[in-house]
Design an enzyme around this catalytic site. Structure first.
Site, PDB file in Angstrom:
ATOM      1  N   SER B 148       0.838  -1.198   0.000  1.00  0.00           N
ATOM      2  CA  SER B 148       0.000   0.000   0.000  1.00  0.00           C
ATOM      3  C   SER B 148       0.879   1.256   0.000  1.00  0.00           C
ATOM      4  CB  SER B 148      -0.950  -0.060   1.205  1.00  0.00           C
ATOM      5  OG  SER B 148      -1.987   0.881   1.047  1.00  0.00           O
ATOM      6  N   ASP B 224      -9.762  -5.717  -3.647  1.00  0.00           N
ATOM      7  CA  ASP B 224      -9.212  -4.694  -2.754  1.00  0.00           C
ATOM      8  C   ASP B 224     -10.234  -3.573  -2.595  1.00  0.00           C
ATOM      9  OD1 ASP B 224      -7.673  -2.385  -1.835  1.00  0.00           O
ATOM     10  OD2 ASP B 224      -5.887  -3.549  -2.353  1.00  0.00           O
ATOM     11  N   HIS B 256      -7.369  -5.906   0.621  1.00  0.00           N
ATOM     12  CA  HIS B 256      -6.184  -5.082   0.881  1.00  0.00           C
ATOM     13  C   HIS B 256      -5.420  -5.522   2.136  1.00  0.00           C
ATOM     14  CE1 HIS B 256      -3.911  -1.509  -0.188  1.00  0.00           C
ATOM     15  NE2 HIS B 256      -3.942  -1.075   1.058  1.00  0.00           N
TER      16      HIS B 256
END
EC number: 3.1.2.12
Lengths: 277, 277
Positions: B148, B224, B256
């Site tokens: 991320s 996600d 995610h």
């Protein structure tokens, strides 16, 4: 339907055959190759369609892709169709990328191509009926792949008939033909000026519109001499924008040749075998 | 430079340690984790930097990424930095995505962030000097990955210093922050309104401008919950348009979380180990 055997040879414990038949779709004789793995002696096996690129016959991939060894290991049959109708009385063009050897996996709607250039129907309808009837193949376990123009064919056919083709991959596909000189020229000739008819034959547009229910594997050589014509970035963007399951691999140093295809053939055969098992 | 050992535990035959030190870059105490594989007992080993995402400390990936087992197998050390300076006297924001826990791997140039939020210098300059001095690590064999915001950090750092980071990968990176609410807000706060300064911290723009000399591996979950903020399609397009060696994988069904990260951690650790060997 009668099938003439041109040759059959033992290969990796299975049989590599070449056959000829009269095609209703193209109105010509058509030649194709089938590889049956050793496992086919015991009953129906899954099959992987391999669609070839510009200038190719059934023979190029059969002899240069190195697929049989992996197909034998995985118990997968291979079918290699020709890329267009051929012969006297069949329209042609002096260019390598139009006419004979360049069917583009569409049904031509325009003169002089429309009488014979019906490769979509041939590959999607007629030839499957023929080979499923003649060989020990499992109709519920079909996958499709191809190289260049054949990668275009594999992707567009799989996205149009995802129920039938349970796995799909492509080597250096013509990825966005409506925006490329590999596409606009042929679509204009075969399909006419109406661009609406073109979009059903553009893998990037089909990916954006409908995608594929399974995973998609794409391999592309980074040193491919035809990158500007293939437009792989359009397909990569469409795949990720759609969240299409699968992977896009850029292979450094590889060009557009069968040296590239054969280097990754094992990955592709195993990819399909896993999904067709 | 003094290093305080907070904990050391045997893990997969190696040692998982947590350490604290006074950082010159951030002007605060900073905590980080190092995993040394069993092979480190015999001499310097390659190391993989793992940069974490928003809200994380050094601890999240250390405990939830499942990386140690593969690092032990491959003989790779892991370093897990914190994601920002912390503590009293350090600016913060009520939002989870700005301030403490959200350093974004940049050097802040704006009040109130500039005194402490210098995570680029911390991760790229100060911490490497410290860990290379304190542990048996091979400075010529460093790779970098992250998740991320940490994937953003890994990609931007690797493309800026390809000589130092010989391998790079990312899990669900913030891929195009200059066009996302994960990016514009933070860059405005930390770097100011001048968008020219932002582009050095946007993986898709860096990919288009310079790319990476080795292969790049990206994994992205198709389910996600932050896809609109991550903008993976921008990176996928930039990678293929540049003919960047590597692969972009869209993993169906994964979200995610660290359940996603840990599912593909083996692939990433082995990817780096192969390239750092």
């Amino acid at each position: 339907m009668s099938l003439e055997t041109i040759s059959e040879n033992r290969s990796f414990g299975g049989v590599q055959g070449v056959y000829r038949h009269r095609s209703a779709a193209t109105g010509t004789d058509m030649t194709f190759a089938v590889y049956l793995p050793p496992q086919a002696e015991d009953g129906p096996v899954p099959l992987l369609w391999y669609l070839s690129g510009l200038t190719c016959t059934h023979e190029n991939a059969m002899t240069k892709a190195g697929a049989q060894q992996w197909a034998a290991e995985a118990g997968l049959a291979l079918v290699f169709p020709d890329t267009s109708p051929r012969g006297e009385g069949v329209a042609d063009d002096a260019a390598y990328d139009l006419g004979q050897g360049a069917g583009f996996y569409v049904n031509a709607a325009q003169a002089p191509w429309s009488p014979h250039f019906r490769m979509w129907d041939y590959v999607v309808e007629e030839l499957p009926g023929l080979v499923l009837d003649a060989f020990p193949l499992d109709p519920a376990a079909q996958g499709i792949t191809g190289h260049s123009m054949g990668g275009h064919g594999a992707l567009t056919i799989a996205m149009t008939h995802p129920d039938r083709y349970r796995s799909v991959s492509a080597f250096a596909p013509i990825a966005n033909p409506t925006e490329s000189d590999w596409g606009r020229k042929q679509f204009t000739a075969y399909l006419g000026e109406d661009r609406a008819a073109w979009s059903a034959h553009d893998a990037s547009l089909l990916m954006a519109m409908r995608g594929y229910p399974g995973e998609v594997l794409i391999d592309q050589g980074a040193s491919d001499q035809f990158l500007d014509l293939l437009r792989p970035e359009a397909l990569a963007h469409a795949m990720v924008a759609r969240r299409q399951a699968g992977m896009f691999r850029m292979q450094p140093g590889y060009d557009h040749s069968y040296w590239f295809v054969q280097s990754f053939m094992r990955d592709h055969v195993l990819w399909h075998a896993e999904r067709l098992a």
